[in-house]
Design an enzyme around this catalytic site. Structure first.
Site, mmCIF file in Angstrom:
data_model
loop_
_atom_site.group_PDB
_atom_site.id
_atom_site.type_symbol
_atom_site.label_atom_id
_atom_site.label_comp_id
_atom_site.label_asym_id
_atom_site.label_seq_id
_atom_site.Cartn_x
_atom_site.Cartn_y
_atom_site.Cartn_z
ATOM 1 N N GLN A 17 1.105 -1.326 0.251
ATOM 2 C CA GLN A 17 0.068 0.073 0.046
ATOM 3 C C GLN A 17 0.745 1.517 0.256
ATOM 4 O O GLN A 17 0.503 1.840 -0.414
ATOM 5 C CB GLN A 17 -1.027 0.192 1.251
ATOM 6 C CG GLN A 17 -1.601 -0.864 0.687
ATOM 7 C CD GLN A 17 -3.365 -1.469 2.473
ATOM 8 O OE1 GLN A 17 -2.920 -1.771 3.355
ATOM 9 N NE2 GLN A 17 -4.287 -0.197 1.927
ATOM 10 N N HIS A 111 0.860 -9.191 4.602
ATOM 11 C CA HIS A 111 -0.425 -8.704 4.172
ATOM 12 C C HIS A 111 -1.089 -8.121 3.192
ATOM 13 O O HIS A 111 -0.131 -7.719 2.322
ATOM 14 C CB HIS A 111 0.016 -6.926 4.951
ATOM 15 C CG HIS A 111 -1.076 -6.452 5.613
ATOM 16 N ND1 HIS A 111 -1.054 -5.480 6.803
ATOM 17 C CD2 HIS A 111 -2.462 -6.030 5.029
ATOM 18 C CE1 HIS A 111 -1.892 -4.410 6.565
ATOM 19 N NE2 HIS A 111 -3.067 -4.956 5.523
ATOM 20 N N ASN A 155 -1.758 -10.878 8.575
ATOM 21 C CA ASN A 155 -2.801 -9.721 8.946
ATOM 22 C C ASN A 155 -4.313 -9.786 8.712
ATOM 23 O O ASN A 155 -3.925 -10.841 7.103
ATOM 24 C CB ASN A 155 -2.442 -7.804 7.787
ATOM 25 C CG ASN A 155 -3.263 -7.285 7.935
ATOM 26 O OD1 ASN A 155 -3.409 -7.043 9.157
ATOM 27 N ND2 ASN A 155 -4.205 -7.056 6.984
ATOM 28 N N GLU A 156 -4.889 -9.580 9.127
ATOM 29 C CA GLU A 156 -5.943 -10.196 9.541
ATOM 30 C C GLU A 156 -6.658 -11.760 8.102
ATOM 31 O O GLU A 156 -6.892 -11.892 7.366
ATOM 32 C CB GLU A 156 -6.679 -8.756 8.321
ATOM 33 C CG GLU A 156 -6.851 -7.981 9.026
ATOM 34 C CD GLU A 156 -7.920 -6.750 8.498
ATOM 35 O OE1 GLU A 156 -8.095 -6.585 7.394
ATOM 36 O OE2 GLU A 156 -8.221 -5.941 9.086
HETATM 37 C C1 BGC Z 1 -6.356 -3.749 5.985
HETATM 38 C C2 BGC Z 1 -5.238 -2.618 5.342
HETATM 39 C C3 BGC Z 1 -6.917 -1.665 5.066
HETATM 40 C C4 BGC Z 1 -7.038 -1.408 6.410
HETATM 41 C C5 BGC Z 1 -8.665 0.219 5.959
HETATM 42 C C6 BGC Z 1 -7.230 -3.341 7.248
HETATM 43 O O1 BGC Z 1 -7.905 -4.075 6.206
HETATM 44 O O2 BGC Z 1 -5.937 -4.386 6.854
HETATM 45 O O3 BGC Z 1 -4.697 -2.788 4.797
HETATM 46 O O4 BGC Z 1 -6.274 -0.396 4.185
HETATM 47 O O5 BGC Z 1 -8.232 -2.615 6.736
HETATM 48 O O6 BGC Z 1 -9.436 -0.993 5.312
#
Ligand code: BGC
Length: 427
Positions: A17, A111, A155-156
Site C-alpha cells: 500500500q 499483509h 494480517n487479518e
Molecule cells: C487492512 C488494511 C486496510 C485497512 C483499511 C484493513 O482491512 O489491514 O490493509 O487498508 O483495513 O481498510
C-alpha cells in the site's frame, strides 16, 4: 491511571500500500489486467520504499514510539526458492532506522499480497502453501529476527471468510435489486469494489488464467472455503514454530479484523453466529499465541432478519461504514474474556477528509483503550491505520486514512494535526 510508560503508540502501513512497484506480487498483476476491479494501479504508491527515512522521522518527531509495517514476500522470494539478499538488506535498514529514532518495529510477514508464483501453485487454498510460508518465515527470522521483539505472521487472517460472506450478501442484494452495491461494500472493513468485480468477472477470469494458470486465483483476499480458512491458521502455526525455533523470545501473534458485533432485540442468533465466524472459532488455533493483533474500524448490528443498515442519520466514513470509535473498546473487552494473551491494537482508524473528525475518532478510541488498561486488560499498544494516505486496495488512492497526507504528483508529505494529537499521548 493513565497509559503505562512502555505502552506502544504507533502507526501502521503495509508494504504494497505504500512502498510502490511491487511488481512480483499477485496484486500488481491483478491491477494490470484489462478487466481489473481496481480503481487504479498502485504504481509507485507513496514511494515509501525510497522515502521510509523521512516517514519514520515524521512519526518519531511527533512522539510515536512504534511503527507497524510489513515485509513483502514477493520482493524477498520473487521466484520460488530464490531469496533476494538485497531486499533483506532493505528491510534491515528500515528496522535500523526505526531503532535510531527510538521506535519499536512491529513486523508483519504477510499483509494480503503474495508472490505470483505462490498463487500459480494454488495460493491460499493449497496445502503446499503452509510449507512455503514456513520456509519464508524462517528465512526472514534468521536474517532479521535478532532485531525484532514482535512479529505478526499474517494480517487479518480472517479476511477470506469476510469476503465470502460479503460476496454472498452482494449476490442476494443484486438478486433482490433492492439495494445498491455500495451497501454491501460498507459491510467489510477493507477497500473492495464489488460492483465492478461482478461486472468484470467473465473477462477477468480469462485474463487471470493467462497470468495465474487458473480463472479463479486464490489470492489471500479471495472468498475462502472452510478448508482454506483452516489452512491460513495452520500456516500461521507453522510460521510461529519456525520463528520460535530460531528466536524463542520474539513475541508472535496473528491479526484479525473484528467488528463490534451487536445484537438488536431478536438478532442475538445472527450476532452470535457472526462473532463465532469472525473470531471465536479461531481460538483453538491462536490460544497459545503471545499476543493477538486486534483490528477494528466500526460495528455491525443484527436484527431478527440479519444484518441491519447503519442507524438512520449516522455519520459515515469515506468507506461507507459508520463512524463509531467506541467499537474498539467493546471488541477488546469481548476478546479478552476468552483470549488470555496480550492484546495489541494493530489497526484502528478512519477514512475522512476532515482531519478534525480523525482527531475526534482517535480521542474516543483511545479513551476506550485507556479504560481497558485501567481495568487490568493487557493491552500493550495502539497502532493507528494509517501513517500515510495510501493505496486502499481496489479503491485506489481515494480513501484518506492517513495521519500524513501524500501529494500524488510530487510525493511531498504533509503531516495532519491528527498526527500530533496521537503523538501527544505518547509524550
Ligand atoms: C487492512 C488494511 C486496510 C485497512 C483499511 C484493513 O482491512 O489491514 O490493509 O487498508 O483495513 O481498510
Amino acid at each position: 491511571m493513565a497509559f503505562p510508560k512502555n505502552f506502544l503508540f504507533g502507526a501502521a502501513t503495509a508494504a504494497h500500500q505504500v512502498e510502490g512497484n511491487n511488481t512480483k506480487s499477485d496484486y500488481w498483476a491483478m491491477e494490470h489486467i484489462p478487466h481489473t476491479s481496481f480503481a487504479e494501479p498502485s504504481g509507485e504508491a507513496c514511494d515509501h520504499y525510497n522515502r521510509y527515512e523521512e516517514d519514520i522521522k515524521l512519526l518519531a518527531d511527533a512522539g510515536l514510539n512504534a511503527y507497524r509495517f510489513s515485509v513483502e514476500w514477493a520482493r524477498i522470494e520473487p521466484e520460488e526458492g530464490r531469496f533476494d539478499e538485497n531486499e533483506i538488506e532493505h528491510y534491515r535498514k528500515v528496522i535500523a532506522c526505526c531503532k535510531a529514532h527510538g521506535v519499536e518495529p512491529l513486523v508483519t510477514l504477510l499483509h494480503f499480497t503474495s508472490p505470483v508464483w505462490l498463487i500459480k501453485k494454488g495460493g491460499w487454498e493449497a496445502e503446499s502453501t503452509i510449507e512455503y510460508f514456513r520456509r519464508y518465515a524462517s528465512y526472514v527470522t534468521e536474517k532479521l529476527g535478532s532485531e525484532l521483539k514482535y512479529i505478526c505472521t499474517i494480517n487479518e487472517a480472517n479476511m477470506g471468510l469476510q469476503i465470502a460472506a460479503i460476496s454472498k450478501r452482494f449476490r442476494l442484494m443484486a438478486e433482490q435489486k433492492a439495494k445498491s452495491a455500495k451497501d454491501a461494500e460498507g459491510t467489510v472493513q477493507v477497500g473492495m469494489n464489488f460492483e465492478k468485480m461482478m461486472e468484470n468477472m467473465k473477462f477477468a477470469a480469462m485474463e487471470n488464467a493467462q497470468i495465474f494458470g487458473t480463472p479463479q486465483p486464490q489470492v489471500f483476499v479471495s472468498a475462502r472455503t472452510p478448508e482454506g480458512d483452516a489452512l491460513v491458521f495452520r500456516a500461521h502455526q507453522a510460521a510461529k514454530e519456525a520463528i520460535k525455533a530460531i528466536y524463542p523470545d520474539i513475541k508472535v501473534g496473528i491479526t484479525l479484523s473484528i467488528h463490534d458485533v451487536q445484537a438488536l432485540p431478536g438478532g442475538e442468533a445472527f450476532a452470535d453466529a457472526e462473532w463465532n465466524e469472525e473470531f471465536a472459532h479461531y481460538l483453538p488455533f491462536i490460544k497459545d499465541d503471545d499476543f493477538l493483533g486486534v483490528q477494528n474500524y466500526t460495528r455491525s448490528q443484527y436484527g431478527p432478519e440479519g444484518m441491519v443498515p447503519c442507524p438512520e442519520g449516522a455519520e459515515l466514513t469515506q468507506m461507507d461504514y459508520e463512524f463509531y470509535p467506541e467499537a474498539l473498546e467493546h471488541v477488546i473487552r469481548r476478546v479478552h474474556e476468552v483470549f488470555g494473551g496480550e492484546l495489541i491494537v494493530t489497526e484502528n482508524g478512519v477514512a475522512v477528509s476532515d482531519d478534525t473528525r480523525r482527531e475526534e475518532f482517535i480521542r474516543r478510541a483511545l479513551a476506550g483503550v485507556e479504560s481497558c488498561v485501567n481495568d487490568g486488560i493487557p493491552v500493550k499498544g495502539y497502532c493507528y491505520w494509517s501513517l500515510l494516505d495510501n493505496f486502499e486496495w481496489q479503491k485506489g488512492f481515494s480513501m484518506t486514512f492517513g495521519l500524513i497526507a501524500v501529494d500524488r504528483a510530487t510525493q511531498v508529505r504533509t503531516p495532519k494535526n491528527s498526527l500530533y494529537v496521537l503523538g501527544a499521548y505518547a509524550k
